[in-house]
Design a protein around this motif. Structure first.
Motif, PDB file in Angstrom:
ATOM      1  N   HIS A  70       0.829  -1.312  -0.090  1.00  0.00           N
ATOM      2  CA  HIS A  70       0.156   0.179   0.017  1.00  0.00           C
ATOM      3  C   HIS A  70       0.868   1.273  -0.070  1.00  0.00           C
ATOM      4  O   HIS A  70       0.536   2.322  -0.403  1.00  0.00           O
ATOM      5  N   ASP A  71       2.123   1.065   0.410  1.00  0.00           N
ATOM      6  CA  ASP A  71       3.058   2.325   0.141  1.00  0.00           C
ATOM      7  C   ASP A  71       3.283   2.732  -1.206  1.00  0.00           C
ATOM      8  O   ASP A  71       4.050   1.587  -1.673  1.00  0.00           O
ATOM      9  N   PHE A  72       3.097   3.753  -1.738  1.00  0.00           N
ATOM     10  CA  PHE A  72       3.260   4.086  -3.259  1.00  0.00           C
ATOM     11  C   PHE A  72       4.502   3.799  -3.689  1.00  0.00           C
ATOM     12  O   PHE A  72       4.820   3.054  -4.641  1.00  0.00           O
ATOM     13  N   PHE A  98      -3.219   3.714 -11.900  1.00  0.00           N
ATOM     14  CA  PHE A  98      -2.731   3.368 -10.585  1.00  0.00           C
ATOM     15  C   PHE A  98      -1.956   4.765  -9.933  1.00  0.00           C
ATOM     16  O   PHE A  98      -2.218   5.241  -8.928  1.00  0.00           O
ATOM     17  N   VAL A  99      -1.131   5.416 -10.779  1.00  0.00           N
ATOM     18  CA  VAL A  99      -0.359   6.294 -10.350  1.00  0.00           C
ATOM     19  C   VAL A  99      -1.282   7.516 -10.043  1.00  0.00           C
ATOM     20  O   VAL A  99      -1.092   8.316  -9.122  1.00  0.00           O
ATOM     21  N   ALA A 100      -2.284   8.042 -10.918  1.00  0.00           N
ATOM     22  CA  ALA A 100      -3.268   8.855 -10.842  1.00  0.00           C
ATOM     23  C   ALA A 100      -4.123   8.853  -9.482  1.00  0.00           C
ATOM     24  O   ALA A 100      -4.468   9.544  -8.717  1.00  0.00           O
ATOM     25  N   GLN A 104      -0.802  10.929  -5.967  1.00  0.00           N
ATOM     26  CA  GLN A 104      -0.805  12.403  -5.754  1.00  0.00           C
ATOM     27  C   GLN A 104       0.009  13.215  -4.730  1.00  0.00           C
ATOM     28  O   GLN A 104       0.453  14.169  -5.098  1.00  0.00           O
ATOM     29  N   LYS A 105       0.480  12.386  -3.832  1.00  0.00           N
ATOM     30  CA  LYS A 105       1.473  12.853  -2.786  1.00  0.00           C
ATOM     31  C   LYS A 105       2.656  12.520  -2.856  1.00  0.00           C
ATOM     32  O   LYS A 105       3.694  13.115  -1.919  1.00  0.00           O
ATOM     33  N   HIS A 106       3.071  11.851  -4.165  1.00  0.00           N
ATOM     34  CA  HIS A 106       4.365  11.888  -4.416  1.00  0.00           C
ATOM     35  C   HIS A 106       4.538  12.390  -6.083  1.00  0.00           C
ATOM     36  O   HIS A 106       4.772  11.713  -6.781  1.00  0.00           O
ATOM     37  N   PHE A 107       4.579  13.735  -5.955  1.00  0.00           N
ATOM     38  CA  PHE A 107       4.734  14.468  -7.432  1.00  0.00           C
ATOM     39  C   PHE A 107       5.727  14.044  -8.153  1.00  0.00           C
ATOM     40  O   PHE A 107       5.634  13.534  -9.503  1.00  0.00           O
ATOM     41  N   ASP A 108       7.117  14.020  -7.655  1.00  0.00           N
ATOM     42  CA  ASP A 108       7.987  13.816  -8.634  1.00  0.00           C
ATOM     43  C   ASP A 108       8.227  12.347  -8.957  1.00  0.00           C
ATOM     44  O   ASP A 108       8.405  11.945 -10.086  1.00  0.00           O
ATOM     45  N   ALA A 133      -4.230  19.050  -9.784  1.00  0.00           N
ATOM     46  CA  ALA A 133      -3.724  19.366  -8.648  1.00  0.00           C
ATOM     47  C   ALA A 133      -2.569  20.348  -8.572  1.00  0.00           C
ATOM     48  O   ALA A 133      -2.701  21.026  -7.512  1.00  0.00           O
ATOM     49  N   ASP A 134      -2.002  20.333  -9.631  1.00  0.00           N
ATOM     50  CA  ASP A 134      -0.708  21.394  -9.518  1.00  0.00           C
ATOM     51  C   ASP A 134      -0.360  21.582 -11.160  1.00  0.00           C
ATOM     52  O   ASP A 134       0.549  21.067 -11.572  1.00  0.00           O
ATOM     53  N   PHE A 135      -1.370  22.682 -11.422  1.00  0.00           N
ATOM     54  CA  PHE A 135      -1.028  22.874 -13.003  1.00  0.00           C
ATOM     55  C   PHE A 135       0.307  23.441 -13.431  1.00  0.00           C
ATOM     56  O   PHE A 135       0.943  22.907 -14.249  1.00  0.00           O
TER      57      PHE A 135
END
Length: 369
Positions: A70-72, A98-100, A104-108, A133-135
């Motif tokens: 569960h840890d991305f 899956f990434v979408a 979200q909390k792991h942008f890079d 989320a962050d254009f």
């Protein structure tokens, strides 16, 4: 036009059929032996027959999440190893989904993953969640992607930022103001890849639906002597051309209002049943003393429960010499599609030349009870 195949194509949603899901389970187990394939298949096939393709794609991503760490950041390396083993470009889109959903909390990390996954199955749907989320950070990364050596990554820069991407939500800020994607399109307007150029044309066509003046102004300054750029412009203007926009028609070489005489225009047969073919025929004669560049289309008016739906079809682009004649014919099967359901009744058909209706005919569609 070639005859239609009598064998129905499998439904698109069958990309995610049980056989494909078993394959994904097998390959995931191969790269991560602790994977619970049985649980994954139970989750991924739940209510499968009632789900559409995008619902199946998302359910597959959710099922992977439930059966991977569960840890991305811990799950991501497993998905990266899985990506080249999925074996189908649309099925692989579930990795980007899956990434979408979970990145979200792991942008890079997420953008790096989407850049990789798009080479196996387009990340065009997933990247839009990050644009919302962050254009600013996301569009900056996509401008860099437009310079990438991989055509899939370059295409993602254009396709993922389309204001009105089909099968996805609209990017409201880009519908209102498409200028932030301008540098991407400028970079890709001479791209060597047709795959990329098609995306640029479709992106520009999106822009033209809301900002026709901006579209015409933008492409008017492009080098139409470059055949690849000219191809993009022609396809980018297709909606405006079908509407008879004089500026768009002029850009593709149309000579303005057609000077012609319609010798004949008919749709045959006069009455058909659903699944049968119609043939549209026309004969034109020039009344001009100079050559004319003509864009010839036809429009079918489909009766709906609440009004009429009009769709324009391409027929031909041609140069008609002084006093010259032009005979045209095209056939198509009238059948229900996922995007169009037919109703019984008279279907008016217009002949369009350089954006102007010059003749009309039609046919009756009979749908047995």
């Amino acid at each position: 036009m070639m005859a239609d195949s009598t064998e129905a194509a499998p439904a698109l949603k069958e990309v995610f059929n049980r056989e494909r899901l078993r394959h994904i389970a097998k390959e995931t187990s191969a790269v991560w032996p602790r994977f619970d394939g049985k649980r994954f298949l139970k989750l991924a096939t739940a209510g499968l027959d009632d789900l559409g393709i995008m619902q199946r794609m998302r359910q597959t991503a959710v099922s992977l999440h439930e059966t991977l760490p569960h840890d991305f950041p811990e799950a991501l390396p497993i998905l990266k190893e899985l990506a080249p083993r999925v074996g189908h470009s649309f099925a692989a889109i579930t990795l980007s989904e899956f990434v979408a959903l979970y990145g979200q909390k792991h942008f890079d990390l997420s953008l790096e993953a989407l850049k990789l996954f798009t080479c196996f199955g387009s990340s065009e749907f997933a990247i839009r969640h990050f644009l919302v989320a962050d254009f600013d950070r996301t569009i900056a990364a996509m401008r860099d992607w437009a310079e990438d050596e991989n055509e899939h990554v370059r295409r993602l820069a254009s396709e993922g930022s389309r204001p009105r991407l089909p099968w996805s939500f609209q990017l409201k800020n880009l519908v209102a103001d498409p200028s932030p994607t301008g540098p991407i399109l400028e970079r890709l307007k001479t791209d060597a890849s047709l795959y990329v150029r098609k995306s640029v044309a479709n992106h520009l066509n999106d822009v033209g639906k809301d900002h026709p003046d901006l579209l015409v102004e933008r492409v008017s300054g492009w080098d139409l002597g470059d055949k690849d750029t000219a191809w993009i412009v022609r396809h980018a203007l297709r909606t405006l051309i079908k509407k008879g926009d004089s500026r768009a028609l002029a850009l593709i070489g149309s000579t303005g209002k057609a000077q012609i005489r319609v010798e004949a225009f008919a749709v045959e047969p006069a009455s058909i049943k659903i699944g049968e073919r119609i043939t549209t025929r026309a004969k034109l004669t020039s009344t001009s003393e100079t050559a004319q560049r003509l864009v010839i289309d036809y429009a079918i008016h489909y009766p709906k429960k609440n009004g009429i739906s009009r769709k324009v079809f391409k027929l031909k682009e041609t140069e008609l010499l002084p006093n010259g004649e032009c005979e045209l014919a095209i056939s198509q099967t009238v059948k229900d599609l996922t995007t169009r359901k037919h109703n019984a009744g008279f279907h008016r058909v217009e002949l369009m030349v350089n954006g102007e209706a010059v003749a009309e005919s039609g046919f009756d569609l009979v749908i047995p009870a």
